[in-house]
Write an enzyme that holds these catalytic residues in place. Structure first.
Site, PDB file in Angstrom:
ATOM      1  N   GLU A 195      14.399  -9.948  34.444  1.00 45.59           N
ATOM      2  CA  GLU A 195      13.632  -8.956  33.569  1.00 45.59           C
ATOM      3  C   GLU A 195      12.269  -9.491  33.012  1.00 45.59           C
ATOM      4  O   GLU A 195      11.616  -8.657  32.585  1.00 45.59           O
ATOM      5  CB  GLU A 195      14.621  -8.332  32.659  1.00 45.59           C
ATOM      6  CG  GLU A 195      14.638  -9.280  31.526  1.00 45.59           C
ATOM      7  CD  GLU A 195      15.658  -8.712  30.289  1.00 45.59           C
ATOM      8  OE1 GLU A 195      15.364  -8.523  28.794  1.00 45.59           O
ATOM      9  OE2 GLU A 195      16.546  -8.086  30.590  1.00 45.59           O
ATOM     10  N   HIS A 199      31.513  -2.958  32.821  1.00 41.74           N
ATOM     11  CA  HIS A 199      30.755  -1.895  31.800  1.00 41.74           C
ATOM     12  C   HIS A 199      31.365  -0.583  32.023  1.00 41.74           C
ATOM     13  O   HIS A 199      30.899   0.489  31.420  1.00 41.74           O
ATOM     14  CB  HIS A 199      29.201  -1.640  32.608  1.00 41.74           C
ATOM     15  CG  HIS A 199      28.504  -3.082  31.856  1.00 41.74           C
ATOM     16  ND1 HIS A 199      28.414  -4.153  32.845  1.00 41.74           N
ATOM     17  CD2 HIS A 199      27.718  -3.400  31.205  1.00 41.74           C
ATOM     18  CE1 HIS A 199      27.565  -5.113  32.356  1.00 41.74           C
ATOM     19  NE2 HIS A 199      27.353  -4.644  31.155  1.00 41.74           N
TER      20      HIS A 199
END
Length: 759
Positions: free
Chosen positions: A609, A698
């Protein structure tokens, strides 16, 4: 008169009200109507906090993710979700989480893929396309929020994701070109803009952040075609870019058929004067002059020096805003009572950033004398930070000068040291492990809370955490895992925990920022030179290892992730700060090794990122980021096994850099993408061990034995079985034991099946 506006406001709430409401709803404790009522209350509060702006964003609020919201608006939820039926909210949460709320049908599906929003730590649900995807307008959510805001006398500026960015961020599961869908998509956008205009809206904000990336020629042409087709449809359009420089796309953005252009003026300073001179006389120029991604005070006097000539030229065609949505910063510094006062004076959260914006507009419209005291206080705070010896430490700078390039080299190549590690560890084929954290139960959180509030002394706190570690070890042994972890009961956050023990970090009480859905993080504030006074993890790992004969991994957060998941100082290059962090982590690695820890995992979840949005700038970042990891990791003996973990990123295009990290074992997310990430190994022979995540943590869904075997069978088609590990795709902190135990039972059983098949 300079005009002020905002691109977006933090949606989670100053006390994470939305987080807790969502989780209560998912458990079945809060009805859909109650959830929507609370959401409306938050929106009202947030508009009140933005009072005084000439235009306020509407539609930036989301129950989970703004890209998923756009998929709903465009009628583009995945077919597997639509086939299950149910109301819109049920389908929405099924797409996000793979499961509807508890008060709905418990039928489960694969959740939408989750990935990073450009180079931030926010995650979005990836739109799914195929060659035959069609779109159907569903504007009800946005129109309802517009009406809601108008009834509260909010100066409405709706926010939508632009058509090109929406297509760019999605994935075609059948390999088709998403851009080929543009002709079908544009009429739906035209209808959406017409509906917005009919609601009495004057301006709409159309976010096209892909304009700061390096666009292929076909996409550049598509921008012209799309905005020519939408010209004159609906309200005036403010085309909004952020997160970087327009660079080669400057001329493209300047010539699009829109009524205004927003750019990050801090990143595009050299473009601003050119745009001011070349934009048509009727077009608005919106400048992002307040950093929407970091928490340092702006230099208001310096900004005014730049803005005053522009205001003379543009008048009310000059709009001022933060650089991007304030989604990426905490809500309100006034909530913070425990931050050191010296450091606190250097900071600005979302509310304070809007105050800075108002100060700039007042100074431009009424003269600097109207805000003289505010400007003087701002200048004094900046001087204090610049001259503080807490920011600049001579000892740290001296150590940096002593770093030797040989510190980043392992003693032997992987093929030699892996044999030594296998002899020492005696692991079976397809060894099983987890990524580090186990469920953070209410009891664990209460222990940490009572310790922070001095309700538990050090001795009692240690005893409580040791009890939780012992439970975690027992559970893993019962499950039959091969490499254990201590569970991280003592850690509130994988970055904050380490930052609390390093000089150069400060911490907030309520500085929460949304990562995805109901998941929030509280980034620490990296304000000064970094050094490690004492060992940070050794006692906990040593205790855990004493409870079992199986290897227990030492668990650390890597320097690049510490950097990318903190609010980082902006007064020196990020690469220098990263090397400081690497030296601190290196000291901890060597202490763990001396304590007899044979496996050390250094998580670099945020490596990708941090990549610049322009590919031409990648190599410089990857060079110093990989060097920082190697500096942290590679001082150990060949017999010590180094693991690293990276989650929810696309790795195919940086696989060579990951290889250069030279970790003995990498673990990566692959479950939501159905092992798609492993396509990189078709063209590149990754030489070291790898654990492709087989359990999507998740989602509350529990992976079956057969699903895990299937995923690992796909992996073994690309990577030799003797170099494969089996593990979840991320830590288990956010899951409950009732989900974790059966999921790991299936994972261990799948490993046994694979071993038997390999004999």
């Amino acid at each position: 008169m300079a005009i002020t506006h905002n691109l977006g406001f933090p949606r989670i709430g100053a006390r994470r009200e939305l987080k807790f409401a969502l989780e209560d709803h998912w458990r079945g404790g809060l009805s859909a109507d109650e959830l929507l009522t609370l959401a409306g209350g938050l929106r009202k509060d947030h508009w009140q906090l933005q009072a005084g702006l000439d235009w306020q964003p509407v539609g930036d609020f989301s129950l989970y993710d703004q890209i998923l919201d756009m998929s709903v608006t465009l009628g583009n939820l995945p077919p597997r979700v639509r086939e299950l039926g149910g109301d819109e909210l049920t389908a929405y949460f099924r797409t996000a989480r793979g499961r509807a709320p508890a008060d709905s049908s418990e039928r489960v599906v694969a959740a939408g893929e989750l990935t990073k929003w450009f180079d931030t730590n926010y995650h979005y649900i990836v739109p799914e396309f195929s060659a035959d995807t069609t779109f159907t307008l569903n504007p009800a959510r946005l129109l309802a929020q517009i009406e809601e805001a108008q009834k509260q006398d909010v100066p409405v500026k709706p926010v939508i994701i632009g058509p090109l960015t929406y297509l760019w961020l999605g994935k075609a599961k059948d390999g088709s070109d998403p851009l080929a869908l543009l002709d079908n998509l544009l009429p739906v956008y035209a209808d959406l803009l017409q509906a917005i205009g009919q609601a009495g809206v004057e301006w709409v904000q159309v976010d096209e952040p892909i304009l700061v990336t390096e666009l292929p020629e076909a996409w550049q042409r598509a921008f012209h075609l799309a905005y020519k087709a939408l010209a004159g449809v609906g309200p005036k359009k403010l085309l909004t870019t952020y997160f970087g420089r327009l660079a080669d796309n400057l001329e493209l953005a300047r010539t699009l058929s829109v009524d205004g252009l927003h750019l990050d003026a801090l990143a595009n300073l050299d473009h601003v004067e050119r745009l001011a001179n070349q934009l048509p006389d009727e077009r608005v120029l919106s400048l992002g002059v307040i950093n929407g991604r970091n928490i340092w005070k702006s230099d208001l006097n310096a900004l005014l020096n730049q803005l005053e000539p522009l205001q003379q030229k543009l008048g009310d065609r000059l709009w001022l805003a933060p650089t991007c949505s304030l989604l990426h910063v905490p809500v309100d510094l006034d909530s913070e009572q425990r931050i050191d006062p010296e450091i606190r004076q250097w900071l600005a959260f979302a509310r304070q950033k809007l105050d800075e914006l108002t100060t700039l507009a007042t100074a431009l419209n009424q003269g600097r004398d109207a805000v003289q005291e505010v400007l003087a206080a701002n200048a004094e705070a900046l001087r204090s930070r610049r001259e503080s010896d807490r920011v600049n430490r001579a000892a740290v700078k001296a150590r940096l000068q002593s770093v030797d390039g040989r510190w980043g080299q392992r003693q032997s190549v992987f093929s030699e040291r892996i044999r030594l590690q296998q002899d020492r560890l005696s692991l079976p084929p397809y060894p099983t492990t987890t990524i580090g954290s186990f469920p953070q139960t209410g009891d664990i959180r209460q222990i940490r809370r009572r310790y922070r509030q001095d309700e538990l002394d050090e001795r009692r706190y240690q005893a409580c955490i040791q009890h939780e570690i012992a439970r975690c070890i027992r559970e893993q042994e019962a499950l039959g895992l091969d490499v254990l972890v201590h569970g991280e009961a003592e850690r509130n956050d994988m970055v904050e925990y380490f930052g609390e023990q390093l000089d150069g970090y400060a911490f907030s009480q309520f500085g929460w920022v949304q990562s995805y859905g109901s998941r929030c993080v509280k980034p620490p504030i990296l304000y000064g030179d970094i050094q490690r006074p004492n060992a940070m993890t050794v006692d906990w790992i040593r205790y855990a290892q004493a409870l079992t004969d199986k290897p227990v991994k030492g668990m650390l957060t890597g320097p690049v992730t510490m950097l990318n998941w903190s609010f980082v100082r902006d007064d020196q290059p990020r690469s220098v700060t990263c090397i400081q962090l690497a030296l601190a982590i290196r000291d901890e690695v060597l202490d763990l090794e001396r304590a007899g820890v044979n496996i050390i995992q250094i998580d670099e979840a945020a490596l990708r990122e941090g990549l610049p949005l322009k590919r031409s700038q990648w190599q410089d970042y990857l060079d110093w980021a990989v060097d920082a990891f190697r500096l942290a990791a590679n001082g150990v003996a060949d017999t010590t096994q180094i693991h690293t973990h990276m989650c929810y990123s696309e790795f195919n295009d940086i696989i060579e850099a990951i290889t250069r990290m030279d970790a003995d074992v990498i673990t990566i997310e692959t479950s939501r993408s159905d092992m798609e990430l492993l396509a990189a190994f078709d063209r590149f022979q990754y030489p070291n061990d790898i654990g492709p995540g087989v359990y999507d943590i998740h989602s509350p869904n529990i992976p079956s034995h057969d699903e895990i075997v299937g995923l690992m069978t796909k992996a073994a088609q690309r990577i030799p079985a003797e170099r494969l590990w089996i593990n979840p795709d991320c830590g288990l902190k956010t899951r409950g034991w009732q989900e974790v135990v059966p999921a790991l039972e299936n994972m261990v059983a799948a490993a046994r099946t694979l071993r038997e098949a390999a004999v």
